[in-house]
Design a protein around this motif. Sequence first.
Motif, mmCIF file in Angstrom:
data_model
loop_
_atom_site.group_PDB
_atom_site.id
_atom_site.type_symbol
_atom_site.label_atom_id
_atom_site.label_comp_id
_atom_site.label_asym_id
_atom_site.label_seq_id
_atom_site.Cartn_x
_atom_site.Cartn_y
_atom_site.Cartn_z
ATOM 1 N N LEU A 1 -54.456 17.172 -2.717
ATOM 2 C CA LEU A 1 -54.511 17.054 -4.173
ATOM 3 C C LEU A 1 -54.855 18.407 -4.793
ATOM 4 O O LEU A 1 -54.311 18.807 -5.818
ATOM 5 N N ILE A 2 -55.797 19.087 -4.149
ATOM 6 C CA ILE A 2 -56.144 20.452 -4.578
ATOM 7 C C ILE A 2 -55.583 21.389 -3.516
ATOM 8 O O ILE A 2 -56.002 21.376 -2.368
ATOM 9 N N HIS A 3 -54.578 22.172 -3.898
ATOM 10 C CA HIS A 3 -53.833 22.981 -2.927
ATOM 11 C C HIS A 3 -53.693 24.391 -3.461
ATOM 12 O O HIS A 3 -53.598 24.620 -4.668
ATOM 13 N N ARG A 4 -53.615 25.364 -2.557
ATOM 14 C CA ARG A 4 -53.512 26.770 -2.975
ATOM 15 C C ARG A 4 -52.215 27.045 -3.728
ATOM 16 O O ARG A 4 -52.147 27.997 -4.504
ATOM 17 N N ASN A 5 -51.169 26.201 -3.521
ATOM 18 C CA ASN A 5 -49.905 26.393 -4.230
ATOM 19 C C ASN A 5 -49.827 25.617 -5.540
ATOM 20 O O ASN A 5 -48.781 25.628 -6.190
ATOM 21 N N ALA A 6 -50.900 24.886 -5.887
ATOM 22 C CA ALA A 6 -50.912 24.106 -7.134
ATOM 23 C C ALA A 6 -51.495 24.962 -8.253
ATOM 24 O O ALA A 6 -52.701 25.178 -8.305
ATOM 25 N N TYR A 7 -50.615 25.469 -9.109
ATOM 26 C CA TYR A 7 -51.086 26.297 -10.239
ATOM 27 C C TYR A 7 -50.101 26.206 -11.373
ATOM 28 O O TYR A 7 -49.002 25.658 -11.221
ATOM 29 N N THR B 1 -52.250 12.345 1.318
ATOM 30 C CA THR B 1 -52.139 13.042 0.034
ATOM 31 C C THR B 1 -53.495 13.463 -0.496
ATOM 32 O O THR B 1 -53.619 14.468 -1.204
ATOM 33 N N ALA B 2 -54.531 12.706 -0.139
ATOM 34 C CA ALA B 2 -55.875 13.042 -0.616
ATOM 35 C C ALA B 2 -56.293 14.440 -0.166
ATOM 36 O O ALA B 2 -57.074 15.121 -0.838
ATOM 37 N N VAL C 1 -47.314 16.288 1.773
ATOM 38 C CA VAL C 1 -48.392 16.172 2.755
ATOM 39 C C VAL C 1 -48.373 17.347 3.723
ATOM 40 O O VAL C 1 -49.423 17.809 4.194
ATOM 41 N N ARG C 2 -47.168 17.862 3.995
ATOM 42 C CA ARG C 2 -47.051 19.008 4.897
ATOM 43 C C ARG C 2 -47.296 20.336 4.190
ATOM 44 O O ARG C 2 -47.164 21.398 4.790
ATOM 45 N N GLY C 3 -47.626 20.278 2.907
ATOM 46 C CA GLY C 3 -47.969 21.503 2.186
ATOM 47 C C GLY C 3 -46.815 22.189 1.504
ATOM 48 O O GLY C 3 -46.980 23.292 0.971
ATOM 49 N N PHE C 4 -45.633 21.573 1.486
ATOM 50 C CA PHE C 4 -44.477 22.184 0.837
ATOM 51 C C PHE C 4 -44.477 21.804 -0.640
ATOM 52 O O PHE C 4 -43.826 20.843 -1.061
ATOM 53 N N ARG C 5 -45.196 22.542 -1.423
ATOM 54 C CA ARG C 5 -45.281 22.289 -2.857
ATOM 55 C C ARG C 5 -45.496 23.613 -3.571
ATOM 56 O O ARG C 5 -45.674 24.658 -2.946
#
Length: 463
Positions: free
Chosen positions: A457-463, A453-454, A414-418
Motif C-alpha cells: 500500500l505504501i511503496h517507493r514507486n507510489a508518488y 496488497t497490504a 503485489v510483485r511491485g510493478f507499479r
Amino acid sequence: MSKIDLAIEGVPGRQPAAAAVQQNTRLWLCLLLLLADMAALAAGFALGMQTASIPVWSTGLWQPLCGGIVVYGFVAFHSQAYNPRCLTHGTASCRSVAMAFAGTLLIFLLVLFSLKATGNLSRLGIAAGLVCSGTLLIAQRVLITRTVRRNFGNDLFAQLLIIDEGFIPENVNGMVILDAPTIGLKADLDDPYMLHRLGMVLRDFDRVVISCPAERKADWAQMLKGANILGEIVVPELAPMAPLAVQNCRGVTTLVVARGPLNLANRAKKRLLDIALTVPVLIALMPLMIAIAVAIKLDSPGPVFFRQERIGRGNRLFHILKFRSMKVEQCDAAGAASTRRDDDRITRVGRFIRRTSIDELPQLINVLLGEMSLVGPRPHALGSTAEQQLFWQVDRQYWHRHALKPGITGLAQVRGFRGATETRRDILNRVEADLEYLHGWSLMRDIAILIGTANVLIHRNAY
C-alpha cells in the motif's frame, strides 16, 4: 456527445427481443436440468427404499436424503452441470452430472461415518437408491439433450457473423450478419474507441465469427482475445493465429482464437467475493472517505473525484473513480504524462493520499457497479506510454489482459510493478504478470493477492 458515444454511433444493436428470448430460453432449460436432477435423485431413492421394503415416507430417511440432494445441487453447479453447453452436448452433460453425483456420494458417506449413523440405515436401500438415482440422472440428461438439439438446433445461442470484405458462408441460418465497413468497424489495435465499438457490438452475443482477408486476420484475432466471448475467424492458415481449437461453422473451417477465461461458476464466486468484501469495507471506511473529501475541497478548488476513461472487460471503456490528487487545471485526463517525484501538479493532500494509496478507495464504487473487481489487471489511462510508445504498441498481448474485469489491485502490483512506466520493461513486467494471473486464476489466489496488497500500500514507486 462524449468520445464513447461517438464510438458507438451508427452501430446497429442486436434485436433486444431475440436476445432476451434466447437468454430466457437457456435460463429456463438450465432450470429444467436442475429440477430434473432433483426429481431423478428423489425418484431413485424412493425406488431403492421400495426394493428394501422400507416405507417411502419414512421421515428418518428423507431428512438426510433431502440434505444430500441440496449438497448435490451445490456440487453440480460447481462441476458445470448446469452450464448451457450441457443442454446440447450429451457427453459433457453426462460427465459433469456423474462427477457431481460421485462428489456428493463421497461427502454423504463421510458425514454418515463421522456421525456413526451407518447402523441406522438400510445398506440394501442405500445401494439400490444409488443405482436407481445414478441411472435416472444419466437417462434424463441424455433425453433432455436430444430433445433440445431436435427442437432448437443452432438457435439456442446468439451468433454473429462479421463480414470485413470476406466471403459469406452458404448456410447462415440463425446468425446475425454485420458488414464491418458499413458500420465503420475495423481491426485497429491502436484505437481504444474502436475496441470499445467492437465490445458494444458483441455484448449480446455468445459467439462471433469473422470473415476477412488474410492480412487482417491476425489483427482481428488480437481484438477478439480480450473481448470475453467465444471468437472464431474463418481462416485456412493456422500459424499466425495461435488458435485454441479448430471448429466448423456451417460447413466452413474456423479457428477458435478466444474464450472467456472464467466459467459461470468461477465468475459467480469472484463476484460474490467482491460483494462480500466491498460492502463492509465501504461502510467501515466511509468516515475516512468523508474526511478525505473535505480535506480535498479545503486544499484546492475543484471536484472531490477524478473521473478518467479506462479500458475494462471485453475492451469496453468505463470511467474509473479516484480521489482528485492534482490541481484541476493540470489534471491529465488522457494520462499521457506519468507522475514524477516532486510533481508540481500534485496537491498537498494529493501527495499524501497517493503515497498511501488512499486515492484509489473510490474504485470500490466501480466494484459495486460491476465495472471492476477487487483483484484483476490494473486499468491504464488511454494515453499512458513507455519510452514514447503507447502500452499496446509495446506488446500486442496488452489487449489480452482485458478478458477479465480490471482490478483495484493485482498480481503485478503485489510483485511491485507499479508507479511510472519509464521503460518498455516496466509495462512488459505488468503484462506478463497480468497474463499469468489470467491463465492461472483461482479464488484462493485472489484472496492471497488481497492479503499481499497490504504490504505494498505504501511503496517507493507510489508518488
